[in-house]
Design a protein around this motif. Structure first.
Motif, PDB file in Angstrom:
ATOM      1  N   SER A 101       0.829  -1.199   0.000  1.00  0.00           N
ATOM      2  CA  SER A 101       0.000   0.000   0.000  1.00  0.00           C
ATOM      3  C   SER A 101       0.866   1.252   0.000  1.00  0.00           C
ATOM      4  N   PRO A 102       0.372   2.282  -0.649  1.00  0.00           N
ATOM      5  CA  PRO A 102       1.051   3.571  -0.548  1.00  0.00           C
ATOM      6  C   PRO A 102       0.808   4.131   0.852  1.00  0.00           C
ATOM      7  N   ILE A 103       1.567   5.135   1.220  1.00  0.00           N
ATOM      8  CA  ILE A 103       1.405   5.771   2.518  1.00  0.00           C
ATOM      9  C   ILE A 103       0.828   7.164   2.305  1.00  0.00           C
ATOM     10  N   ALA A 104      -0.342   7.407   2.875  1.00  0.00           N
ATOM     11  CA  ALA A 104      -0.974   8.729   2.793  1.00  0.00           C
ATOM     12  C   ALA A 104      -0.328   9.631   3.841  1.00  0.00           C
ATOM     13  N   GLN A 105       0.190  10.759   3.398  1.00  0.00           N
ATOM     14  CA  GLN A 105       0.818  11.710   4.312  1.00  0.00           C
ATOM     15  C   GLN A 105      -0.203  12.663   4.927  1.00  0.00           C
ATOM     16  N   ARG A 106      -1.301  12.899   4.208  1.00  0.00           N
ATOM     17  CA  ARG A 106      -2.380  13.764   4.686  1.00  0.00           C
ATOM     18  C   ARG A 106      -3.683  12.978   4.590  1.00  0.00           C
ATOM     19  N   PRO A 107      -4.650  13.275   5.442  1.00  0.00           N
ATOM     20  CA  PRO A 107      -5.906  12.520   5.422  1.00  0.00           C
ATOM     21  C   PRO A 107      -6.597  12.508   4.056  1.00  0.00           C
ATOM     22  N   GLY A 108      -6.568  13.627   3.355  1.00  0.00           N
ATOM     23  CA  GLY A 108      -7.220  13.695   2.052  1.00  0.00           C
ATOM     24  C   GLY A 108      -6.597  12.810   0.992  1.00  0.00           C
ATOM     25  N   GLU A 109      -5.389  12.301   1.245  1.00  0.00           N
ATOM     26  CA  GLU A 109      -4.713  11.421   0.286  1.00  0.00           C
ATOM     27  C   GLU A 109      -5.153   9.961   0.401  1.00  0.00           C
ATOM     28  N   ILE A 110      -5.821   9.609   1.491  1.00  0.00           N
ATOM     29  CA  ILE A 110      -6.172   8.200   1.693  1.00  0.00           C
ATOM     30  C   ILE A 110      -7.038   7.693   0.545  1.00  0.00           C
ATOM     31  N   ALA A 111      -8.039   8.466   0.139  1.00  0.00           N
ATOM     32  CA  ALA A 111      -8.918   8.036  -0.952  1.00  0.00           C
ATOM     33  C   ALA A 111      -8.138   7.855  -2.249  1.00  0.00           C
ATOM     34  N   GLN A 112      -7.158   8.725  -2.513  1.00  0.00           N
ATOM     35  CA  GLN A 112      -6.322   8.581  -3.715  1.00  0.00           C
ATOM     36  C   GLN A 112      -5.543   7.270  -3.663  1.00  0.00           C
ATOM     37  N   CYS A 113      -5.039   6.952  -2.493  1.00  0.00           N
ATOM     38  CA  CYS A 113      -4.277   5.709  -2.327  1.00  0.00           C
ATOM     39  C   CYS A 113      -5.169   4.488  -2.524  1.00  0.00           C
ATOM     40  N   VAL A 114      -6.366   4.518  -1.932  1.00  0.00           N
ATOM     41  CA  VAL A 114      -7.305   3.406  -2.113  1.00  0.00           C
ATOM     42  C   VAL A 114      -7.636   3.254  -3.591  1.00  0.00           C
ATOM     43  N   SER A 115      -7.872   4.375  -4.270  1.00  0.00           N
ATOM     44  CA  SER A 115      -8.202   4.359  -5.692  1.00  0.00           C
ATOM     45  C   SER A 115      -7.075   3.731  -6.511  1.00  0.00           C
ATOM     46  N   ALA A 116      -5.836   4.126  -6.235  1.00  0.00           N
ATOM     47  CA  ALA A 116      -4.692   3.581  -6.973  1.00  0.00           C
ATOM     48  C   ALA A 116      -4.580   2.073  -6.760  1.00  0.00           C
ATOM     49  N   CYS A 117      -4.793   1.624  -5.547  1.00  0.00           N
ATOM     50  CA  CYS A 117      -4.732   0.188  -5.267  1.00  0.00           C
ATOM     51  C   CYS A 117      -5.888  -0.554  -5.930  1.00  0.00           C
ATOM     52  N   LEU A 118      -7.065   0.036  -5.913  1.00  0.00           N
ATOM     53  CA  LEU A 118      -8.235  -0.587  -6.544  1.00  0.00           C
ATOM     54  C   LEU A 118      -8.012  -0.758  -8.041  1.00  0.00           C
ATOM     55  N   GLU A 119      -7.477   0.268  -8.679  1.00  0.00           N
ATOM     56  CA  GLU A 119      -7.212   0.195 -10.120  1.00  0.00           C
ATOM     57  C   GLU A 119      -6.153  -0.847 -10.450  1.00  0.00           C
ATOM     58  N   ARG A 120      -5.241  -1.123  -9.525  1.00  0.00           N
ATOM     59  CA  ARG A 120      -4.195  -2.127  -9.734  1.00  0.00           C
ATOM     60  C   ARG A 120      -4.625  -3.517  -9.284  1.00  0.00           C
ATOM     61  N   GLY A 121      -5.815  -3.617  -8.694  1.00  0.00           N
ATOM     62  CA  GLY A 121      -6.260  -4.903  -8.177  1.00  0.00           C
ATOM     63  C   GLY A 121      -5.495  -5.337  -6.940  1.00  0.00           C
ATOM     64  N   ASN A 122      -5.006  -4.386  -6.172  1.00  0.00           N
ATOM     65  CA  ASN A 122      -4.134  -4.640  -5.029  1.00  0.00           C
ATOM     66  C   ASN A 122      -4.937  -4.628  -3.728  1.00  0.00           C
ATOM     67  N   LEU A 123      -5.538  -5.760  -3.388  1.00  0.00           N
ATOM     68  CA  LEU A 123      -6.352  -5.858  -2.181  1.00  0.00           C
ATOM     69  C   LEU A 123      -5.505  -5.701  -0.918  1.00  0.00           C
ATOM     70  N   ASP A 124      -4.290  -6.211  -0.924  1.00  0.00           N
ATOM     71  CA  ASP A 124      -3.407  -6.023   0.226  1.00  0.00           C
ATOM     72  C   ASP A 124      -3.093  -4.548   0.432  1.00  0.00           C
ATOM     73  N   GLY A 125      -2.899  -3.830  -0.659  1.00  0.00           N
ATOM     74  CA  GLY A 125      -2.634  -2.396  -0.567  1.00  0.00           C
ATOM     75  C   GLY A 125      -3.807  -1.637   0.020  1.00  0.00           C
TER      76      GLY A 125
END
Length: 136
Positions: A11-35
């Motif tokens: 998983s990527p690391i969100a540095q600010r709270p507003g980045e968490i959704a971006q990180c989830v989105s990036a993992c979802l698009e990659r099919g990365n359930l662990d991320g």
């Protein structure tokens, strides 16, 4: 500042709270359930789908997101509100999950509580993708 990726398979690391959704989105698009799972606190609670009992912990995260992975969706999320106090944040966002054919698989206005995770980044502790549930 963009999220930091430790490894493309984690998983990527969100540095600010507003980045968490971006990180989830990036993992979802990659099919990365662990991320995706790594962006949630181990004791998290997710209220999705709205008519189901809340999902608890990382097993709950996997149960919620596993159904979307085979569809290789994209997501759109617009942060509406962000209140930060120390390592805790209250967030609201308008979001939607979109299938490759353009159909909307899910959407809502979320309310989340985010907190600092063991790896130093931020992640969701409480996730209410369609807003908080009514009092019972």
């Amino acid at each position: 500042m963009p999220p930091i990726w430790r490894d493309p398979n984690t998983s990527p690391i969100a540095q600010r709270p507003g980045e968490i959704a971006q990180c989830v989105s990036a993992c979802l698009e990659r099919g990365n359930l662990d991320g995706i799972t790594g962006l949630f606190h181990p004791d998290c609670t997710i209220f999705f789908p709205p008519d189901a009992p809340p999902r608890i912990g990382h097993a709950g995260v996997r149960a919620v997101f596993a159904g979307f992975l085979g569809q290789t969706p994209t997501t759109q999320s617009t942060l509406v509100s962000e209140v930060i106090v120390g390592d805790i944040a209250l967030l609201q966002a308008d979001w939607q999950v979109i299938a490759p054919d353009g159909s909307v698989l899910a959407k809502g206005r979320s309310t989340e509580i985010a907190t600092r995770l063991a790896h130093g980044g931020l992640g969701y502790l409480i996730d209410c993708p369609n807003g908080p549930p009514p009092c019972s």
